[in-house]
Write a protein that holds these residues in place. Structure first.
Motif, PDB file in Angstrom:
ATOM      1  N   TYR A  63       0.592  -1.277  -0.220  1.00 11.10           N
ATOM      2  CA  TYR A  63      -0.457  -0.137   0.059  1.00 11.10           C
ATOM      3  C   TYR A  63       0.223   1.655   0.060  1.00 11.10           C
ATOM      4  O   TYR A  63       0.462   2.486   0.264  1.00 11.10           O
ATOM      5  CB  TYR A  63      -1.255   0.053   1.131  1.00 11.10           C
ATOM      6  CG  TYR A  63      -2.037  -0.976   1.322  1.00 11.10           C
ATOM      7  CD1 TYR A  63      -2.478  -1.446   0.267  1.00 11.10           C
ATOM      8  CD2 TYR A  63      -2.568  -0.680   2.260  1.00 11.10           C
ATOM      9  CE1 TYR A  63      -3.186  -2.631   0.202  1.00 11.10           C
ATOM     10  CE2 TYR A  63      -3.330  -1.961   2.906  1.00 11.10           C
ATOM     11  CZ  TYR A  63      -3.658  -2.866   1.797  1.00 11.10           C
ATOM     12  OH  TYR A  63      -5.209  -3.681   1.735  1.00 11.10           O
ATOM     13  N   VAL A  99       2.974   0.508   8.042  1.00 11.50           N
ATOM     14  CA  VAL A  99       2.173   1.087   9.651  1.00 11.50           C
ATOM     15  C   VAL A  99       2.945   0.376  10.870  1.00 11.50           C
ATOM     16  O   VAL A  99       3.736  -0.442  10.522  1.00 11.50           O
ATOM     17  CB  VAL A  99       0.841   0.973   9.521  1.00 11.50           C
ATOM     18  CG1 VAL A  99       0.350   2.139   8.443  1.00 11.50           C
ATOM     19  CG2 VAL A  99       0.094   0.105   9.757  1.00 11.50           C
ATOM     20  N   PHE A 101       2.453  -1.384  13.138  1.00 11.59           N
ATOM     21  CA  PHE A 101       2.062  -2.692  14.142  1.00 11.59           C
ATOM     22  C   PHE A 101       2.677  -3.688  12.734  1.00 11.59           C
ATOM     23  O   PHE A 101       3.573  -4.280  13.390  1.00 11.59           O
ATOM     24  CB  PHE A 101       0.444  -3.184  13.783  1.00 11.59           C
ATOM     25  CG  PHE A 101       0.002  -3.526  12.492  1.00 11.59           C
ATOM     26  CD1 PHE A 101      -0.138  -4.423  11.905  1.00 11.59           C
ATOM     27  CD2 PHE A 101      -1.139  -2.564  11.908  1.00 11.59           C
ATOM     28  CE1 PHE A 101      -0.592  -5.423  10.670  1.00 11.59           C
ATOM     29  CE2 PHE A 101      -1.517  -2.931  10.421  1.00 11.59           C
ATOM     30  CZ  PHE A 101      -0.948  -4.584  10.306  1.00 11.59           C
ATOM     31  N   GLY A 123      -0.418   4.868  12.321  1.00 10.67           N
ATOM     32  CA  GLY A 123      -1.197   3.492  12.873  1.00 10.67           C
ATOM     33  C   GLY A 123      -2.070   2.833  12.015  1.00 10.67           C
ATOM     34  O   GLY A 123      -1.839   2.882  10.833  1.00 10.67           O
ATOM     35  N   CYS A 124      -3.006   2.470  12.443  1.00 12.64           N
ATOM     36  CA  CYS A 124      -4.262   1.601  11.715  1.00 12.64           C
ATOM     37  C   CYS A 124      -5.295   1.491  12.669  1.00 12.64           C
ATOM     38  O   CYS A 124      -5.030   1.549  13.989  1.00 12.64           O
ATOM     39  CB  CYS A 124      -3.618   0.159  11.351  1.00 12.64           C
ATOM     40  SG  CYS A 124      -4.550  -0.660  10.971  1.00 12.64           S
ATOM     41  N   SER A 125      -6.363   1.785  11.981  1.00 12.20           N
ATOM     42  CA  SER A 125      -7.425   1.751  12.533  1.00 12.20           C
ATOM     43  C   SER A 125      -7.986   0.039  13.633  1.00 12.20           C
ATOM     44  O   SER A 125      -8.634   0.650  15.008  1.00 12.20           O
ATOM     45  CB  SER A 125      -8.565   2.277  11.872  1.00 12.20           C
ATOM     46  OG  SER A 125      -9.389   1.181  10.579  1.00 12.20           O
ATOM     47  N   LEU A 126      -7.948  -0.336  13.063  1.00  8.38           N
ATOM     48  CA  LEU A 126      -8.123  -1.715  13.285  1.00  8.38           C
ATOM     49  C   LEU A 126      -7.237  -1.475  14.730  1.00  8.38           C
ATOM     50  O   LEU A 126      -7.935  -2.694  16.205  1.00  8.38           O
ATOM     51  CB  LEU A 126      -7.743  -2.914  12.271  1.00  8.38           C
ATOM     52  CG  LEU A 126      -8.799  -3.055  11.545  1.00  8.38           C
ATOM     53  CD1 LEU A 126      -8.248  -4.087  10.535  1.00  8.38           C
ATOM     54  CD2 LEU A 126     -10.029  -3.573  12.226  1.00  8.38           C
ATOM     55  N   ASN A 152      -2.797  -7.494  12.353  1.00  5.36           N
ATOM     56  CA  ASN A 152      -3.231  -5.745  12.888  1.00  5.36           C
ATOM     57  C   ASN A 152      -3.217  -4.880  13.975  1.00  5.36           C
ATOM     58  O   ASN A 152      -4.572  -4.462  14.134  1.00  5.36           O
ATOM     59  CB  ASN A 152      -4.094  -4.821  11.681  1.00  5.36           C
ATOM     60  CG  ASN A 152      -3.892  -5.369  10.563  1.00  5.36           C
ATOM     61  OD1 ASN A 152      -3.486  -6.246  10.187  1.00  5.36           O
ATOM     62  ND2 ASN A 152      -4.656  -4.508   9.394  1.00  5.36           N
ATOM     63  N   CYS A 209     -11.477  -1.304   9.598  1.00  2.00           N
ATOM     64  CA  CYS A 209     -10.821  -0.619   9.034  1.00  2.00           C
ATOM     65  C   CYS A 209     -10.947   0.856   8.146  1.00  2.00           C
ATOM     66  O   CYS A 209     -12.122   0.894   7.497  1.00  2.00           O
ATOM     67  CB  CYS A 209     -10.202  -1.421   7.512  1.00  2.00           C
ATOM     68  SG  CYS A 209      -9.634  -0.873   6.409  1.00  2.00           S
ATOM     69  N   GLU A 210     -10.747   1.518   8.706  1.00  4.20           N
ATOM     70  CA  GLU A 210     -11.503   3.107   8.182  1.00  4.20           C
ATOM     71  C   GLU A 210     -11.155   3.545   6.805  1.00  4.20           C
ATOM     72  O   GLU A 210     -12.207   4.308   5.824  1.00  4.20           O
ATOM     73  CB  GLU A 210     -11.173   4.241   8.968  1.00  4.20           C
ATOM     74  CG  GLU A 210      -9.197   4.461   8.826  1.00  4.20           C
ATOM     75  CD  GLU A 210      -8.551   5.690   9.587  1.00  4.20           C
ATOM     76  OE1 GLU A 210      -7.589   5.482  10.225  1.00  4.20           O
ATOM     77  OE2 GLU A 210      -8.967   6.960   8.927  1.00  4.20           O
ATOM     78  N   VAL A 211     -10.122   2.406   5.918  1.00  3.32           N
ATOM     79  CA  VAL A 211     -10.429   2.660   3.942  1.00  3.32           C
ATOM     80  C   VAL A 211     -11.255   1.902   3.777  1.00  3.32           C
ATOM     81  O   VAL A 211     -12.275   1.892   3.118  1.00  3.32           O
ATOM     82  CB  VAL A 211      -8.861   2.112   4.255  1.00  3.32           C
ATOM     83  CG1 VAL A 211      -8.853   2.455   3.012  1.00  3.32           C
ATOM     84  CG2 VAL A 211      -7.456   3.318   4.770  1.00  3.32           C
ATOM     85  N   HIS A 212     -11.428   0.548   4.352  1.00  4.61           N
ATOM     86  CA  HIS A 212     -12.304  -0.490   3.573  1.00  4.61           C
ATOM     87  C   HIS A 212     -13.050  -1.011   3.701  1.00  4.61           C
ATOM     88  O   HIS A 212     -14.177  -0.956   3.334  1.00  4.61           O
ATOM     89  CB  HIS A 212     -11.568  -2.328   4.246  1.00  4.61           C
ATOM     90  CG  HIS A 212     -10.259  -2.036   3.358  1.00  4.61           C
ATOM     91  ND1 HIS A 212      -9.354  -2.056   4.072  1.00  4.61           N
ATOM     92  CD2 HIS A 212      -9.815  -2.691   2.060  1.00  4.61           C
ATOM     93  CE1 HIS A 212      -8.420  -2.227   2.879  1.00  4.61           C
ATOM     94  NE2 HIS A 212      -8.321  -3.165   2.051  1.00  4.61           N
ATOM     95  N   GLU A 236     -11.699  -6.750   4.992  1.00  2.00           N
ATOM     96  CA  GLU A 236     -11.959  -5.696   5.085  1.00  2.00           C
ATOM     97  C   GLU A 236     -12.752  -4.753   4.617  1.00  2.00           C
ATOM     98  O   GLU A 236     -13.555  -4.250   6.194  1.00  2.00           O
ATOM     99  CB  GLU A 236     -10.470  -5.298   6.007  1.00  2.00           C
ATOM    100  CG  GLU A 236      -9.353  -5.907   6.377  1.00  2.00           C
ATOM    101  CD  GLU A 236      -8.135  -4.799   6.724  1.00  2.00           C
ATOM    102  OE1 GLU A 236      -7.641  -3.566   6.279  1.00  2.00           O
ATOM    103  OE2 GLU A 236      -7.236  -5.794   7.372  1.00  2.00           O
ATOM    104  N   CYS A 294      -4.971   5.098   2.389  1.00  2.00           N
ATOM    105  CA  CYS A 294      -4.953   5.070   4.116  1.00  2.00           C
ATOM    106  C   CYS A 294      -4.290   6.141   4.401  1.00  2.00           C
ATOM    107  O   CYS A 294      -3.308   6.064   4.012  1.00  2.00           O
ATOM    108  CB  CYS A 294      -3.847   3.367   4.607  1.00  2.00           C
ATOM    109  SG  CYS A 294      -3.649   3.231   6.698  1.00  2.00           S
ATOM    110  N   HIS A 296      -2.663   6.681   6.976  1.00  2.00           N
ATOM    111  CA  HIS A 296      -2.253   6.562   7.691  1.00  2.00           C
ATOM    112  C   HIS A 296      -0.638   5.958   6.805  1.00  2.00           C
ATOM    113  O   HIS A 296       0.951   6.234   7.120  1.00  2.00           O
ATOM    114  CB  HIS A 296      -2.011   5.165   8.449  1.00  2.00           C
ATOM    115  CG  HIS A 296      -3.024   5.854  10.215  1.00  2.00           C
ATOM    116  ND1 HIS A 296      -2.913   6.222  10.523  1.00  2.00           N
ATOM    117  CD2 HIS A 296      -4.105   4.729   9.459  1.00  2.00           C
ATOM    118  CE1 HIS A 296      -4.737   6.591  11.452  1.00  2.00           C
ATOM    119  NE2 HIS A 296      -5.110   5.769  10.039  1.00  2.00           N
ATOM    120  N   MET A 297      -0.607   5.179   5.891  1.00  2.00           N
ATOM    121  CA  MET A 297       0.302   4.659   4.558  1.00  2.00           C
ATOM    122  C   MET A 297       1.102   5.519   4.463  1.00  2.00           C
ATOM    123  O   MET A 297       2.009   5.853   3.639  1.00  2.00           O
ATOM    124  CB  MET A 297      -0.255   3.799   4.083  1.00  2.00           C
ATOM    125  CG  MET A 297      -0.572   2.522   4.322  1.00  2.00           C
ATOM    126  SD  MET A 297       0.757   0.981   4.582  1.00  2.00           S
ATOM    127  CE  MET A 297       0.346   0.107   5.349  1.00  2.00           C
TER     128      MET A 297
END
Ligand code: 13P
Ligand code: SF4
Length: 342
Positions: A63, A99, A101, A123-126, A152, A209-212, A236, A294, A296-297
């Motif tokens: 990503y 990210v 994790f 980071g990551c929303s998950l 994640n 996941c805030e993206v998916h 996701e 994403c 975060h990415m």
């Protein structure tokens, strides 16, 4: 080692970069305006030189933006592949472009190596949806049920888990626990997808996941009808989106599907940098790009990679007792293997 210090001045442009990086330029100019490529080349050149001086290995997730993926990464892959490479490589210094994790997983599997992340706020929303205390509370509510955590998650959550899984091996890992009921966290949508493929009862968490989660079934349907494209979706995404997809799979699962099927036109319902990165590998396929990036990415940039290599900053540090327990959960997943089940 500290966080990134003062902003780095952009490296000087020189015309010879155009010849030195002719092949890369051609690749990147297919994916972005040529003005943008000219801005990236001095950074790419500076990072490649610094990387050599430091003996560092740059790993990049699928990503990551094309200038990172194609321009400076030594090895690219999904989160599991990157962690395994970190464990098996010869380099003592690893820069993980992905990210937090993912960098933690690399450090857990390679605790003797130095692992840097260009921006520790990636980071990551998950991962941020659940804490170690939440996992302990779930265990108390469901005594005897083993805990399977999606990778994640933070190192502390992994340390509270019996096994980890990725979206590529989630069903297999759940079934390997040998239990009638498994606590599966934190991704609610991935959990629902897995629940539809196993007889094991799953207790789910509410992470997304805030993206998916942004993709809609209507979008997936519209993409197929309007562009006559095959639709591949990441698990996701929500159940309605997955119901519209021609194939559901992890990032590595989707890549393998493309390798096998070589469709004329495809839409990847996932983070959209992946389409840019795969377009180079599958030139005969037209990629319809639903654009959900994403955030975060996207925090990982060439200047930040340069700064972290220059200053050896943003080192991933995990308490030894957390590392040992998280490692056991990751090892249990690795023992199950990577046969794609999703
Ligand atoms: P992979 O585990 O397939 O690399 O995916 C990670 C991720 O963050 C998906 O959104
Ligand atoms: Fe996390 Fe979603 Fe970004 Fe993947 S795409 S890193 S799951 S927020």
């Amino acid at each position: 080692m500290q966080g990134n210090s003062a902003a780095v001045a952009a490296p000087q442009w020189r015309d010879s970069l155009l010849d030195e990086y002719a092949e890369l330029r051609t690749t990147l100019e297919r994916l972005m305006p040529c003005m943008e490529v000219s801005l990236h080349l001095p950074w790419i050149d500076a990072i490649r030189k610094l990387k050599k001086q430091r003996g560092a290995l740059i790993l990049a997730h699928t990503y990551q933006s094309p200038e990172i993926f194609h321009g400076v990464a030594d090895i690219t892959g999904d989160s599991l592949a990157l962690a395994q490479i970190a464990a098996d490589c010869d380099s003592e210094l690893i820069v993980l472009c992905g990210v937090h994790f993912m960098a933690e997983s690399a450090k857990i599997l390679a605790p003797h190596r130095t692992v840097l992340i260009p921006d520790r706020e990636a980071g990551c929303s998950l991962a941020s949806s659940i804490t170690a205390a939440d996992v302990r509370a779930l265990r108390a509510q469901h005594p005897g049920a083993p805990v399977v955590s999606y990778v994640n998650t933070s190192a502390e959550v992994k340390a509270e888990s019996d096994a980890c899984c990725t979206s590529a091996n989630a069903v297999q890992v759940v079934e390997s626990m040998g239990a009638d009921k498994v606590i599966f966290l934190p991704d609610n949508f991935l959990g629902k997808w897995v629940a539809g493929r196993t007889d094991v009862e799953l207790v789910l968490w509410h992470g997304t996941c805030e993206v998916h989660e942004k993709f809609t079934a209507q979008e997936a349907r519209h993409t197929r009808e309007r562009f006559d494209a095959v639709v591949l979706a990441h698990p996701e995404c929500g159940p309605e989106v997955l119901a519209e997809a021609d194939f559901v799979g992890s990032t590595s699962g989707m890549t393998k599907w493309l390798e096998r099927e070589r469709p004329a036109r495809v839409a990847l319902i996932t983070e959209c940098s992946m389409a840019d990165n795969l377009r180079v590998r599958f030139p005969e396929t037209e990629f319809i790009k639903p654009c959900n990036l994403c955030p975060h990415m996207q925090k990982i940039t060439l200047p930040k990679i340069h700064a972290c290599l220059r200053d050896l900053s943003n080192e991933i540090v995990i308490a030894p007792e957390v590392t040992v327990r998280a490692r056991a959960a990751l090892d249990r997943m690795l023992a199950v293997g990577r046969k794609e089940t999703v």
